[in-house]
Design a protein around this motif. Sequence first.
Motif, short mmCIF file in Angstrom:
data_model
loop_
_atom_site.label_atom_id
_atom_site.label_comp_id
_atom_site.label_asym_id
_atom_site.label_seq_id
_atom_site.Cartn_x
_atom_site.Cartn_y
_atom_site.Cartn_z
N LYS A 170 0.83 -1.21 0.00
CA LYS A 170 0.00 0.00 0.00
C LYS A 170 0.86 1.26 0.00
O LYS A 170 0.61 2.21 -0.74
CB LYS A 170 -0.94 -0.01 1.21
CG LYS A 170 -2.06 -1.03 1.09
CD LYS A 170 -3.12 -0.88 2.18
CE LYS A 170 -2.69 -1.40 3.50
NZ LYS A 170 -3.80 -1.44 4.49
N THR A 186 -1.57 2.20 6.72
CA THR A 186 -0.40 1.33 6.78
C THR A 186 0.16 1.48 8.19
O THR A 186 -0.19 2.43 8.89
CB THR A 186 0.68 1.77 5.78
OG1 THR A 186 1.16 3.05 6.19
CG2 THR A 186 0.12 1.87 4.37
N THR A 223 -5.47 4.88 0.52
CA THR A 223 -4.65 3.76 0.99
C THR A 223 -5.26 2.39 0.70
O THR A 223 -4.54 1.47 0.33
CB THR A 223 -4.36 3.90 2.49
OG1 THR A 223 -3.75 5.17 2.75
CG2 THR A 223 -3.43 2.81 2.98
#
Length: 353
Positions: A101, A146, A162
Motif C-alpha cells: 500500500k 499502513t 490507501t
Amino acid sequence: MVSKVVFGRGSFNQLEDILAPNRKGRNAPFIYYVDDVFKGNHWLTSRIRLSYKDKIIYVPTKEEPKTSQIDKYVEDIILEFSELPSGIIGVGGGIVMDIAKAVSLMLTNKGESKDYQGWDKIKHPGIYHVGIPTISGTGAEVSRTTILTGPERKLGINSDYTPFDQVVLDPELTKGVPKNQWFYTGMDCYVHCIESLNGTYLNAFSQSYGEKALSLCKEIFLEDNLTKEEAQDKLMMASWHGGMSIAYSQVGVAHAMSYGLGYLLGVKHGIGNCIVFDHLEEYYPKGVALFKEMKQKHNIELPQGICANLSQQEFDKMIDVALSLEPLWENAIGKHWQTEITREKLTDLYKKM
C-alpha cells in the motif's frame, strides 16, 4: 472501501486473470512483494506467473516496515523501470500488505514516506494495488492505513487512497501459519472488535461489522466444533469484518500503547496488542476477561517483563508515541481524554508489561 474482492479456497489461482485487465504494457510491470517465508515455496510462488518485466521481491518480516524501507523500494522501482508499474501486489501478512500500500502511494506522491505519516496527507491516488493475505487477523487487507515506523514515530499513512483496489481472499494460503502467530494476529482482530464496539466513534455501520467479527472470533477461539478449514475460512472473514469496523470508527488504548512498544522495542503489532491488552481491565473489563480465557484455552504464554529495565527516558519515548495518536484516545475515552490519560498513568501501565 476496497472496490473489488474475490473470496474462496483456491481463488489465488485466478490471479493472472484478475490482473490482466490492468496491465499497461510491456514496460509497465507488476511488482510482487512476497513474504520471504515463501522463498523457495513452489506451492505458492509457482502460481505467480511473471510476464515481460514483472518482478517478485521477497520481503523480510522479522521487523515491521520502516519509512526508509518504503523510500528505498520506491527509489529502486524508479531507477529500474522506464514506466510506472502496472500494479503493486502484496502477498503476505500485515507487514507485506502495508508495504504494498505504501509503495503504491509513494510512487505518485512526491517526497518521503515519513512526510505522509498521519491522517489524510495523501493528495493523489496511488497506482493500482492488490492485497493477498496469507495470514488472517490484521485487517490490513481492508484498512485505510499502513503501519510504518519513521525516524520520530510509529504511525500509518491513513487516507482514502490507501485501501487496496483489489483483494484476493484465499483461506488455503493461511494453512502453514504457526500456532502462536495464528493466535497473535487473530487477537489483533479480536482487539479491533473490542476497541471499536466500546469506542465513542461507534456508529451503526461500524457496529454491524464489529459485532459479526466478534461473534466469529468467539466461535474460532472458544469453541471446538470447527474443522481446520472452517476455522481458516471464518478467521479470514473475521479479519475482514474487524478491519471494516475500525475503518469506520477507530481503535483504542491497546493499539495506542502497542505503537509505543513497537517504536521503542520493535515488538510486532499483533503480539504487542496482546501484551498491552492483557493489562487493560480498567478500560475493557469484559473484553480482557474473554481474552484471558482464549489465551488459557490455547496455552499461550505472553512475554513478561519487557519493560522491566527501561529508563525513564525510554518510557517517555514510548509515551510520546502513544499520546500522538489522538484519534485513538478520543475514541477510547472521549473528547476530554487528556484529563484522564496522563504520562504517569501510561508509565504505570507500561511498567506492568
